[in-house]
Design a protein around this motif. Structure first.
Motif, PDB file in Angstrom:
ATOM      1  N   ALA A 179      70.423  64.752  13.844  1.00 53.57           N
ATOM      2  CA  ALA A 179      70.531  65.972  14.658  1.00 53.57           C
ATOM      3  C   ALA A 179      70.746  67.189  13.759  1.00 53.57           C
ATOM      4  O   ALA A 179      70.155  68.252  13.982  1.00 53.57           O
ATOM      5  CB  ALA A 179      71.672  65.826  15.668  1.00 53.57           C
ATOM      6  N   ASN A 180      71.586  67.042  12.734  1.00 55.68           N
ATOM      7  CA  ASN A 180      71.802  68.139  11.801  1.00 55.68           C
ATOM      8  C   ASN A 180      70.509  68.531  11.101  1.00 55.68           C
ATOM      9  O   ASN A 180      70.227  69.717  10.937  1.00 55.68           O
ATOM     10  CB  ASN A 180      72.865  67.767  10.766  1.00 55.68           C
TER      11      ASN A 180
ATOM     12  N   LEU B 237      74.199  61.913  14.134  1.00 57.20           N
ATOM     13  CA  LEU B 237      74.584  63.290  13.813  1.00 57.20           C
ATOM     14  C   LEU B 237      73.801  63.802  12.612  1.00 57.20           C
ATOM     15  O   LEU B 237      73.369  64.952  12.590  1.00 57.20           O
ATOM     16  CB  LEU B 237      76.084  63.395  13.547  1.00 57.20           C
TER      17      LEU B 237
ATOM     18  N   TRP C  25      73.662  80.515  17.827  1.00 55.45           N
ATOM     19  CA  TRP C  25      74.295  79.855  18.976  1.00 55.45           C
ATOM     20  C   TRP C  25      73.253  79.333  19.959  1.00 55.45           C
ATOM     21  O   TRP C  25      73.419  78.271  20.549  1.00 55.45           O
ATOM     22  CB  TRP C  25      75.261  80.805  19.692  1.00 55.45           C
TER      23      TRP C  25
ATOM     24  N   TYR D 242      68.451  70.514  13.493  1.00 54.03           N
ATOM     25  CA  TYR D 242      69.037  71.818  13.791  1.00 54.03           C
ATOM     26  C   TYR D 242      68.888  72.796  12.622  1.00 54.03           C
ATOM     27  O   TYR D 242      68.368  73.891  12.797  1.00 54.03           O
ATOM     28  CB  TYR D 242      70.517  71.688  14.161  1.00 54.03           C
TER      29      TYR D 242
ATOM     30  N   LEU E  77      72.031  76.060  18.737  1.00 55.64           N
ATOM     31  CA  LEU E  77      73.031  75.013  18.973  1.00 55.64           C
ATOM     32  C   LEU E  77      72.994  74.565  20.432  1.00 55.64           C
ATOM     33  O   LEU E  77      73.039  73.369  20.727  1.00 55.64           O
ATOM     34  CB  LEU E  77      74.439  75.509  18.611  1.00 55.64           C
ATOM     35  N   GLY E  78      72.897  75.517  21.344  1.00 59.97           N
ATOM     36  CA  GLY E  78      72.805  75.187  22.765  1.00 59.97           C
ATOM     37  C   GLY E  78      71.559  74.398  23.085  1.00 59.97           C
ATOM     38  O   GLY E  78      71.583  73.447  23.873  1.00 59.97           O
ATOM     39  N   ARG E  79      70.462  74.783  22.458  1.00 61.59           N
ATOM     40  CA  ARG E  79      69.193  74.068  22.681  1.00 61.59           C
ATOM     41  C   ARG E  79      69.296  72.624  22.205  1.00 61.59           C
ATOM     42  O   ARG E  79      68.774  71.708  22.846  1.00 61.59           O
ATOM     43  CB  ARG E  79      68.069  74.808  21.949  1.00 61.59           C
ATOM     44  N   MET E  80      70.007  72.402  21.097  1.00 60.71           N
ATOM     45  CA  MET E  80      70.218  71.030  20.619  1.00 60.71           C
ATOM     46  C   MET E  80      71.016  70.223  21.644  1.00 60.71           C
ATOM     47  O   MET E  80      70.765  69.042  21.837  1.00 60.71           O
ATOM     48  CB  MET E  80      70.966  71.020  19.281  1.00 60.71           C
ATOM     49  N   ALA E  81      71.985  70.873  22.278  1.00 64.94           N
ATOM     50  CA  ALA E  81      72.850  70.171  23.232  1.00 64.94           C
ATOM     51  C   ALA E  81      72.155  69.900  24.560  1.00 64.94           C
ATOM     52  O   ALA E  81      72.448  68.899  25.220  1.00 64.94           O
ATOM     53  CB  ALA E  81      74.122  70.981  23.481  1.00 64.94           C
ATOM     54  N   LEU E  82      71.225  70.763  24.949  1.00 65.59           N
ATOM     55  CA  LEU E  82      70.652  70.686  26.297  1.00 65.59           C
ATOM     56  C   LEU E  82      69.259  70.085  26.380  1.00 65.59           C
ATOM     57  O   LEU E  82      68.900  69.514  27.407  1.00 65.59           O
ATOM     58  CB  LEU E  82      70.627  72.083  26.924  1.00 65.59           C
TER      59      LEU E  82
END
Length: 153
Positions: free
Chosen positions: A32-33, A29, A90, A36, A93-98
């Motif tokens: 990832a932070n 995390l 947002w 991001y 954030l979505g790009r990090m998840a996908l």
């Protein structure tokens, strides 16, 4: 959302729970932070600061308090770009998840974290402060050098 008519600036704040200091997912995390929004070469800075010019210093962080740990995102923007800045925040954030992070992003984040740790513990005061924070957070001393017996070297 708090409407303040006539305000020239909006303060965007997003947040949620995060793994605690002893969670095995915390190191991932933290990286990832960083990628991001945790440092100047992050995706969030590249998008809403460098690319769009919406803000001077967007950032994200993982914070640990007595009541729990949290992930936070912050950006102060001109009122007229509040909607677009929030949308891009947002989006990232979505790009990090996908989408997987690139090797270059991961390497940059690792180098930054390691360099920051080296600098923060380079002095006796910095090392003592770091260790004090870890002990104060309740982390075990396992693996630390013992001061109760002389070294056999």
């Amino acid at each position: 959302m708090v409407d303040r008519p006539g305000a020239v600036q909006s303060n965007i704040r997003l947040g949620g729970p995060a793994p605690g200091r002893t969670d095995p997912d915390l190191p991932a995390l933290r990286l990832a932070n960083m990628i991001y929004g945790g440092y100047f070469s992050s995706r969030l800075v590249e998008n809403i600061r460098e690319g769009k010019g919406y803000t001077y210093s967007p950032r994200s962080s993982v914070d640990h308090q007595a009541a729990g740990s949290s992930f936070q995102v912050e950006a102060d923007v001109a009122t007229e770009v509040t909607g677009p800045a929030l949308l891009e925040t947002w989006y990232e954030l979505g790009r990090m998840a996908l989408l997987p992070v690139t090797e270059a992003e991961l390497d940059g984040a690792r180098r930054y974290v390691l360099g920051s740790m080296a600098l923060s513990t380079a002095t006796h005061a910095g090392l003592a402060s770091t260790l004090s924070a870890l002990v104060g957070a309740g982390l075990p001393r396992g693996g630390w050098p013992s001061t109760s017996r002389p070294s056999r070297r």
